[in-house]
Design a protein around this motif. Sequence first.
Motif, PDB file in Angstrom:
ATOM      1  N   PRO A  32      17.638  43.540  44.430  1.00  0.00           N
ATOM      2  CA  PRO A  32      18.752  43.590  43.466  1.00  0.00           C
ATOM      3  C   PRO A  32      19.229  42.209  43.032  1.00  0.00           C
ATOM      4  O   PRO A  32      19.587  42.013  41.863  1.00  0.00           O
ATOM      5  CB  PRO A  32      19.844  44.337  44.246  1.00  0.00           C
ATOM      6  CG  PRO A  32      19.116  45.157  45.249  1.00  0.00           C
ATOM      7  CD  PRO A  32      17.935  44.324  45.638  1.00  0.00           C
ATOM      8  N   VAL A  33      19.222  41.248  43.952  1.00  0.00           N
ATOM      9  CA  VAL A  33      19.622  39.880  43.587  1.00  0.00           C
ATOM     10  C   VAL A  33      18.655  39.298  42.561  1.00  0.00           C
ATOM     11  O   VAL A  33      19.069  38.681  41.564  1.00  0.00           O
ATOM     12  CB  VAL A  33      19.691  38.984  44.843  1.00  0.00           C
ATOM     13  CG1 VAL A  33      19.876  37.523  44.452  1.00  0.00           C
ATOM     14  CG2 VAL A  33      20.834  39.433  45.751  1.00  0.00           C
ATOM     15  N   LEU A  34      17.368  39.504  42.788  1.00  0.00           N
ATOM     16  CA  LEU A  34      16.363  39.002  41.844  1.00  0.00           C
ATOM     17  C   LEU A  34      16.491  39.680  40.492  1.00  0.00           C
ATOM     18  O   LEU A  34      16.290  39.051  39.446  1.00  0.00           O
ATOM     19  CB  LEU A  34      14.962  39.215  42.419  1.00  0.00           C
ATOM     20  CG  LEU A  34      14.601  38.368  43.644  1.00  0.00           C
ATOM     21  CD1 LEU A  34      13.247  38.785  44.211  1.00  0.00           C
ATOM     22  CD2 LEU A  34      14.578  36.882  43.292  1.00  0.00           C
ATOM     23  N   GLN A  35      16.835  40.967  40.477  1.00  0.00           N
ATOM     24  CA  GLN A  35      17.022  41.664  39.199  1.00  0.00           C
ATOM     25  C   GLN A  35      18.197  41.078  38.426  1.00  0.00           C
ATOM     26  O   GLN A  35      18.119  40.888  37.204  1.00  0.00           O
ATOM     27  CB  GLN A  35      17.243  43.155  39.433  1.00  0.00           C
ATOM     28  CG  GLN A  35      17.341  43.934  38.126  1.00  0.00           C
ATOM     29  CD  GLN A  35      17.719  45.392  38.324  1.00  0.00           C
ATOM     30  OE1 GLN A  35      18.149  45.788  39.410  1.00  0.00           O
ATOM     31  NE2 GLN A  35      17.557  46.197  37.292  1.00  0.00           N
ATOM     32  N   VAL A  36      19.289  40.789  39.120  1.00  0.00           N
ATOM     33  CA  VAL A  36      20.451  40.186  38.452  1.00  0.00           C
ATOM     34  C   VAL A  36      20.075  38.820  37.874  1.00  0.00           C
ATOM     35  O   VAL A  36      20.427  38.484  36.731  1.00  0.00           O
ATOM     36  CB  VAL A  36      21.635  40.072  39.432  1.00  0.00           C
ATOM     37  CG1 VAL A  36      22.762  39.242  38.820  1.00  0.00           C
ATOM     38  CG2 VAL A  36      22.152  41.452  39.809  1.00  0.00           C
ATOM     39  N   ALA A  55      24.782  39.307  20.462  1.00  0.00           N
ATOM     40  CA  ALA A  55      23.850  40.381  20.832  1.00  0.00           C
ATOM     41  C   ALA A  55      23.076  40.036  22.089  1.00  0.00           C
ATOM     42  O   ALA A  55      22.658  40.928  22.845  1.00  0.00           O
ATOM     43  CB  ALA A  55      22.891  40.646  19.668  1.00  0.00           C
ATOM     44  N   TRP A  56      22.875  38.738  22.346  1.00  0.00           N
ATOM     45  CA  TRP A  56      22.097  38.314  23.503  1.00  0.00           C
ATOM     46  C   TRP A  56      22.698  38.786  24.819  1.00  0.00           C
ATOM     47  O   TRP A  56      21.988  38.964  25.813  1.00  0.00           O
ATOM     48  CB  TRP A  56      21.971  36.789  23.512  1.00  0.00           C
ATOM     49  CG  TRP A  56      23.283  36.055  23.520  1.00  0.00           C
ATOM     50  CD1 TRP A  56      24.037  35.719  22.431  1.00  0.00           C
ATOM     51  CD2 TRP A  56      23.994  35.595  24.672  1.00  0.00           C
ATOM     52  NE1 TRP A  56      25.179  35.064  22.814  1.00  0.00           N
ATOM     53  CE2 TRP A  56      25.175  34.975  24.195  1.00  0.00           C
ATOM     54  CE3 TRP A  56      23.756  35.633  26.033  1.00  0.00           C
ATOM     55  CZ2 TRP A  56      26.113  34.406  25.043  1.00  0.00           C
ATOM     56  CZ3 TRP A  56      24.688  35.069  26.893  1.00  0.00           C
ATOM     57  CH2 TRP A  56      25.853  34.463  26.398  1.00  0.00           C
ATOM     58  N   ARG A  57      24.022  39.005  24.843  1.00  0.00           N
ATOM     59  CA  ARG A  57      24.653  39.464  26.074  1.00  0.00           C
ATOM     60  C   ARG A  57      24.123  40.835  26.498  1.00  0.00           C
ATOM     61  O   ARG A  57      24.061  41.152  27.683  1.00  0.00           O
ATOM     62  CB  ARG A  57      26.171  39.523  25.904  1.00  0.00           C
ATOM     63  CG  ARG A  57      26.819  38.170  25.616  1.00  0.00           C
ATOM     64  CD  ARG A  57      28.310  38.299  25.444  1.00  0.00           C
ATOM     65  NE  ARG A  57      28.920  37.047  25.028  1.00  0.00           N
ATOM     66  CZ  ARG A  57      29.319  36.089  25.856  1.00  0.00           C
ATOM     67  NH1 ARG A  57      29.167  36.253  27.169  1.00  0.00           N
ATOM     68  NH2 ARG A  57      29.863  34.975  25.402  1.00  0.00           N
ATOM     69  N   LEU A  58      23.747  41.631  25.523  1.00  0.00           N
ATOM     70  CA  LEU A  58      23.224  42.960  25.826  1.00  0.00           C
ATOM     71  C   LEU A  58      21.882  42.892  26.562  1.00  0.00           C
ATOM     72  O   LEU A  58      21.503  43.836  27.252  1.00  0.00           O
ATOM     73  CB  LEU A  58      23.055  43.776  24.543  1.00  0.00           C
ATOM     74  CG  LEU A  58      24.242  44.639  24.107  1.00  0.00           C
ATOM     75  CD1 LEU A  58      23.950  45.274  22.757  1.00  0.00           C
ATOM     76  CD2 LEU A  58      24.532  45.711  25.150  1.00  0.00           C
ATOM     77  N   VAL A  63      18.209  44.744  30.975  1.00  0.00           N
ATOM     78  CA  VAL A  63      17.345  44.537  32.140  1.00  0.00           C
ATOM     79  C   VAL A  63      17.908  45.270  33.354  1.00  0.00           C
ATOM     80  O   VAL A  63      17.169  45.871  34.143  1.00  0.00           O
ATOM     81  CB  VAL A  63      17.183  43.034  32.439  1.00  0.00           C
ATOM     82  CG1 VAL A  63      16.453  42.814  33.764  1.00  0.00           C
ATOM     83  CG2 VAL A  63      16.430  42.350  31.304  1.00  0.00           C
ATOM     84  N   LEU A  64      19.230  45.256  33.497  1.00  0.00           N
ATOM     85  CA  LEU A  64      19.852  45.926  34.642  1.00  0.00           C
ATOM     86  C   LEU A  64      19.706  47.442  34.569  1.00  0.00           C
ATOM     87  O   LEU A  64      19.619  48.114  35.606  1.00  0.00           O
ATOM     88  CB  LEU A  64      21.339  45.549  34.724  1.00  0.00           C
ATOM     89  CG  LEU A  64      21.641  44.086  35.057  1.00  0.00           C
ATOM     90  CD1 LEU A  64      23.140  43.827  34.984  1.00  0.00           C
ATOM     91  CD2 LEU A  64      21.109  43.725  36.436  1.00  0.00           C
ATOM     92  N   CYS A  73      13.534  47.338  41.837  1.00  0.00           N
ATOM     93  CA  CYS A  73      14.550  46.428  42.381  1.00  0.00           C
ATOM     94  C   CYS A  73      15.640  47.169  43.150  1.00  0.00           C
ATOM     95  O   CYS A  73      16.754  46.677  43.291  1.00  0.00           O
ATOM     96  CB  CYS A  73      15.182  45.603  41.251  1.00  0.00           C
ATOM     97  SG  CYS A  73      14.022  44.548  40.362  1.00  0.00           S
ATOM     98  N   LEU A  74      15.312  48.350  43.641  1.00  0.00           N
ATOM     99  CA  LEU A  74      16.284  49.112  44.414  1.00  0.00           C
ATOM    100  C   LEU A  74      16.636  48.387  45.713  1.00  0.00           C
ATOM    101  O   LEU A  74      15.791  47.701  46.297  1.00  0.00           O
ATOM    102  CB  LEU A  74      15.715  50.491  44.757  1.00  0.00           C
ATOM    103  CG  LEU A  74      15.610  51.509  43.616  1.00  0.00           C
ATOM    104  CD1 LEU A  74      14.827  52.726  44.098  1.00  0.00           C
ATOM    105  CD2 LEU A  74      17.000  51.923  43.148  1.00  0.00           C
TER     106      LEU A  74
END
Length: 530
Positions: A32-36, A55-58, A63-64, A73-74
């Motif tokens: 999960p850390v790597l996914q963030v 829009a880039w914030r989306l 990805v999350l 990434c569970l």
Amino acid sequence: MDILILLPALLLKIFGLPIDRAIYWSGVAISPVLQVLAALTTARAARLLWPEYDAWRLAALMVLLNGAAMTYCLPGRPDHHSLGLLLAALCTGQAIRAALNTSDSTSAVKAGAWAGVGVWVSPESLIVIAPTLVAFGFLWLKSADQPRAWARQGRNFGLGMTAVILLAVAVEQPPALWLHAEYDKVSLLYLAIAVAATLDFWLAERMPWPAWKRFIAAGLLAGASALILAALFPHFYLGPLGNITTPEAKDFLDNIREMSPIIPINRATMNQFAGMVGNALIALALIPYCLWKWRGQPRWSATLLASLIYLATFAATLAHQRIAVFLAPYGALLGCGVFAVLCSRAQNMRPVTKMTVRVGAAFIAAFGAQLWFLVAKSDTASAALNASCNPKPVADWLNTEHPGLAAPDPIGAERHSPIIFSESINYPPELAYRTPYRFVAGPYHRAIDDITDMYRASISEDDLTAREVIGRRHADYLLICTTAVPKLIGESAANSLYHRLLRGDVPGWLRPLPMSAEANREFRLFAVQH
């Protein structure tokens, strides 16, 4: 990946947590850390393409929420694909910077270096690296005013990758194996690919010719490089699967769920497709829009690069669904633009309408094809597609009765872990984790001989052949699942060993062992009579 788990574990140990629990909790948290981190890295790259309306914030949210990214990434799943996801985002972020500014050599080298780390972690990263190199090559061919600059960026990318892979080979391989090629691990093979790409772009940089001459030269260079690599490393283009030489092993690996295709041809496969590809699908609609709207702008080159990577990973995902995790950052990088496009369209509308469009656009971008599940219904086809044997009752019985073990948990010289032969590669890893028993094969492409023996024994119509294979493997027990079997074995002859055991026609060299009612619901266990 091991280092990323062990370093936090050592820190936790310093603060008093026992080392076994420290490693456990570090392993639980790492993916999960790597996914963030991958989400934040993707958003940072998306800002270069989509500064309008933020829009880039989306991209980070996409990805999350992406189905494949969440699956790999569970918490509690320290899978190297989560690290591959982050490295892909880091590589492409730097490559986009290099494409936006051809004088930015540093970003090109950094992109290549991250690509090299990706190969170090998993050669699957070639699915990102290959289209990146193709993009730099195409931009070199297309450019009328600065072809040398694009060739230089490709060369810099290759140099960064070569340097890291050279280090990786020195670290991962003993000196005696530095000249030995391994397909599923960083080795001379991948160093040769990086060096070939670097040399090709170095030669391209020295071709101040018209476009048509460069086109011919590019074909000759690429063709010569491919032929040399193929001569030295047959099947190099298959990456980590290049060492699979037997059809039995290939067919078995294709039966692994994450290796299976997810082409949406019916409701069952559409459910898989929507679940894994998810919100990354929306990028398909943005690619032609961006390439048309931004023609003549610096963003066009960067968008071409991201689009080629997206299309390559999308095609690979259709063939092997595990690649979907690499698709996630590119789907987000391009797909978040749907928010900017729709907000631009609604700019002159009434405030209420404008807000409605903004919320709707964000919702569509964040969930994408995953919205399919709002209307999809489960059916028998989906259940059959996802059918699998549940080995936990077998593990519980083995841990209770421990057949073949002198004691539940023998240690030292007294320890003997019986070997169990099976007809499937899917459930043995869980049983090996839950019990002290050993198993012949699992869903690993290095286990070619193991998988081949499993296949040959299960479909054998000759007791001598089956017994020879199982005996050569020193197996003490034979375990089969009755509800979900690999296709090749399920379609074998009626008098194959597997089908004989299913209908109770047990040969004299096997003895049925009754397990618990729950374990016997899906499995049958037999003792091998030596």
